[in-house]
Design a protein around this motif. Structure first.
Motif, PDB file in Angstrom:
ATOM      1  N   ASN A  40       7.104  -8.971  -9.547  1.00 17.25           N
ATOM      2  CA  ASN A  40       6.083  -8.497  -8.624  1.00 17.25           C
ATOM      3  C   ASN A  40       4.961  -9.502  -8.422  1.00 17.25           C
ATOM      4  OD1 ASN A  40       7.430  -6.113  -8.279  1.00 17.25           O
ATOM      5  ND2 ASN A  40       6.246  -5.015  -9.810  1.00 17.25           N
ATOM      6  N   ILE A  41       4.713  -9.828  -7.164  1.00 17.00           N
ATOM      7  CA  ILE A  41       3.530 -10.578  -6.786  1.00 17.00           C
ATOM      8  C   ILE A  41       2.372  -9.595  -6.737  1.00 17.00           C
ATOM      9  CG2 ILE A  41       2.434 -11.893  -4.922  1.00 17.00           C
ATOM     10  CD1 ILE A  41       5.257 -12.888  -4.182  1.00 17.00           C
ATOM     11  N   LEU A  42       2.673  -8.392  -6.289  1.00 13.66           N
ATOM     12  CA  LEU A  42       1.691  -7.323  -6.155  1.00 13.66           C
ATOM     13  C   LEU A  42       2.157  -6.088  -6.899  1.00 13.66           C
ATOM     14  CD1 LEU A  42       0.984  -7.412  -2.325  1.00 13.66           C
ATOM     15  CD2 LEU A  42      -0.469  -8.289  -4.124  1.00 13.66           C
ATOM     16  N   ASP A  43       1.223  -5.193  -7.142  1.00 10.79           N
ATOM     17  CA  ASP A  43       1.574  -3.869  -7.658  1.00 10.79           C
ATOM     18  C   ASP A  43       0.558  -2.863  -7.128  1.00 10.79           C
ATOM     19  OD1 ASP A  43      -0.705  -3.936  -9.336  1.00 10.79           O
ATOM     20  OD2 ASP A  43       0.446  -4.631 -11.046  1.00 10.79           O
ATOM     21  N   ARG A  44       0.701  -1.625  -7.552  1.00 12.35           N
ATOM     22  CA  ARG A  44      -0.180  -0.557  -7.079  1.00 12.35           C
ATOM     23  C   ARG A  44      -1.660  -0.859  -7.328  1.00 12.35           C
ATOM     24  NH1 ARG A  44       1.679   4.915  -6.442  1.00 12.35           N
ATOM     25  NH2 ARG A  44      -0.384   5.505  -7.161  1.00 12.35           N
ATOM     26  N   ASN A  45      -1.953  -1.602  -8.372  1.00 15.97           N
ATOM     27  CA  ASN A  45      -3.339  -1.892  -8.731  1.00 15.97           C
ATOM     28  C   ASN A  45      -4.047  -2.812  -7.736  1.00 15.97           C
ATOM     29  OD1 ASN A  45      -3.197  -0.331 -11.093  1.00 15.97           O
ATOM     30  ND2 ASN A  45      -2.227  -2.027 -12.178  1.00 15.97           N
ATOM     31  N   ASN A  46      -3.288  -3.467  -6.854  1.00 12.93           N
ATOM     32  CA  ASN A  46      -3.900  -4.337  -5.850  1.00 12.93           C
ATOM     33  C   ASN A  46      -4.461  -3.545  -4.664  1.00 12.93           C
ATOM     34  OD1 ASN A  46      -1.371  -6.171  -6.962  1.00 12.93           O
ATOM     35  ND2 ASN A  46      -3.273  -7.304  -6.646  1.00 12.93           N
ATOM     36  N   PHE A  47      -4.239  -2.227  -4.665  1.00  5.90           N
ATOM     37  CA  PHE A  47      -4.622  -1.412  -3.520  1.00  5.90           C
ATOM     38  C   PHE A  47      -5.432  -0.198  -3.954  1.00  5.90           C
ATOM     39  CE2 PHE A  47      -0.648  -3.538  -2.536  1.00  5.90           C
ATOM     40  CZ  PHE A  47      -0.975  -4.194  -1.364  1.00  5.90           C
ATOM     41  N   LYS A  48      -6.322   0.218  -3.070  1.00  3.38           N
ATOM     42  CA  LYS A  48      -7.056   1.468  -3.243  1.00  3.38           C
ATOM     43  C   LYS A  48      -6.310   2.514  -2.425  1.00  3.38           C
ATOM     44  CE  LYS A  48     -11.566   3.552  -2.345  1.00  3.38           C
ATOM     45  NZ  LYS A  48     -12.894   3.326  -1.749  1.00  3.38           N
ATOM     46  N   PHE A  49      -5.834   3.575  -3.072  1.00  2.10           N
ATOM     47  CA  PHE A  49      -5.103   4.639  -2.406  1.00  2.10           C
ATOM     48  C   PHE A  49      -6.119   5.614  -1.814  1.00  2.10           C
ATOM     49  CE2 PHE A  49      -1.846   2.621  -4.611  1.00  2.10           C
ATOM     50  CZ  PHE A  49      -0.614   3.071  -4.160  1.00  2.10           C
ATOM     51  N   LEU A  50      -6.132   5.720  -0.475  1.00  3.69           N
ATOM     52  CA  LEU A  50      -7.129   6.534   0.203  1.00  3.69           C
ATOM     53  C   LEU A  50      -6.685   7.987   0.324  1.00  3.69           C
ATOM     54  CD1 LEU A  50      -8.133   3.894   2.892  1.00  3.69           C
ATOM     55  CD2 LEU A  50      -9.259   4.389   0.708  1.00  3.69           C
ATOM     56  N   TYR A  51      -5.532   8.231   0.955  1.00  4.53           N
ATOM     57  CA  TYR A  51      -4.989   9.581   1.057  1.00  4.53           C
ATOM     58  C   TYR A  51      -3.572   9.530   1.613  1.00  4.53           C
ATOM     59  CZ  TYR A  51      -6.921   8.972   5.791  1.00  4.53           C
ATOM     60  OH  TYR A  51      -7.258   8.478   7.027  1.00  4.53           O
ATOM     61  N   VAL A  52      -2.842  10.629   1.442  1.00  2.61           N
ATOM     62  CA  VAL A  52      -1.471  10.745   1.935  1.00  2.61           C
ATOM     63  C   VAL A  52      -1.516  11.004   3.439  1.00  2.61           C
ATOM     64  CG1 VAL A  52       0.665  12.099   1.832  1.00  2.61           C
ATOM     65  CG2 VAL A  52      -0.582  11.579  -0.273  1.00  2.61           C
ATOM     66  N   ILE A  53      -0.723  10.231   4.199  1.00  8.36           N
ATOM     67  CA  ILE A  53      -0.668  10.431   5.650  1.00  8.36           C
ATOM     68  C   ILE A  53       0.690  10.966   6.107  1.00  8.36           C
ATOM     69  CG2 ILE A  53      -2.481   8.805   6.231  1.00  8.36           C
ATOM     70  CD1 ILE A  53      -0.365   6.696   6.823  1.00  8.36           C
ATOM     71  N   GLY A  54       1.632  11.063   5.181  1.00  9.24           N
ATOM     72  CA  GLY A  54       2.934  11.599   5.551  1.00  9.24           C
ATOM     73  C   GLY A  54       3.827  11.783   4.339  1.00  9.24           C
ATOM     74  N   LYS A  55       4.876  12.575   4.523  1.00 12.67           N
ATOM     75  CA  LYS A  55       5.850  12.797   3.458  1.00 12.67           C
ATOM     76  C   LYS A  55       7.239  12.659   4.052  1.00 12.67           C
ATOM     77  CE  LYS A  55       2.894  15.689   0.686  1.00 12.67           C
ATOM     78  NZ  LYS A  55       2.689  16.918  -0.048  1.00 12.67           N
TER      79      LYS A  55
END
Length: 165
Positions: A40-55
């Motif tokens: 992984n170059i990136l992982d979840r920690n590189n992003f701020k999760f704002l909200y769910v927009i779809g399922k």
């Protein structure tokens, strides 16, 4: 009569003139286009999760923000267990490979792909106004001008996809 090709060409030209983060980020797409990389170059920690927009059938789509660049994206989070259960590994890998090769203003572009032990992730353009399916379900009927615009977008997208095999 409206010339749909000129409408689409003007839109494409405007998109090219914008300083797009996707052009800068294209080089950061993981090198192994056949699968999701485990390096992984990136992982979840590189992003701020704002909200769910779809399922969807495999998980959720989140509105996220890059902690480094502050850019806003959609993140498609897919459960590996659900993918395996539905025997969809080939389909998901094909989607990832397909998206990694294409970058066009009328297609949702992928910027990154990564994985962890439980999930696969695709970081893509966010469609703040909604996609065509959303508009069809909401409005059911369009004006002739709107219809021409949508058809022009679809034709240009299909031409681009076809030209890229």
């Amino acid at each position: 009569m409206i010339d749909i090709s000129s409408i689409a060409e003007k839109f494409i030209q405007k998109e090219r003139e914008k300083k797009s983060p996707s052009a800068k980020l294209q080089n950061n797409i993981l090198p192994n286009s056949n699968s999701f990389s485990s390096k992984n170059i990136l992982d979840r920690n590189n992003f701020k999760f704002l909200y769910v927009i779809g399922k969807g059938g495999f998980g959720k789509v989140w509105k996220i923000q890059s902690k480094k660049t502050k850019a806003i994206y959609a993140l498609k989070e897919m459960s590996k267990l659900k993918i395996i259960d539905k025997k969809s590994e080939k389909s998901i890998n094909s989607e990832r490979e397909f998206l990694s090769k294409l970058h066009h203003p009328f297609i949702v572009n992928m910027h990154y792909a990564f994985q962890d032990k439980q999930n696969l992730y695709l970081v893509m353009d966010i469609l703040n106004g909604g996609d065509l399916r959303f508009h069809i379900s909401r409005y059911h009927k369009f004006s002739e001008e709107q219809t021409r615009f949508f058809i022009a977008n679809i034709i240009y997208s299909l031409q681009y996809i076809h030209s890229n095999n």
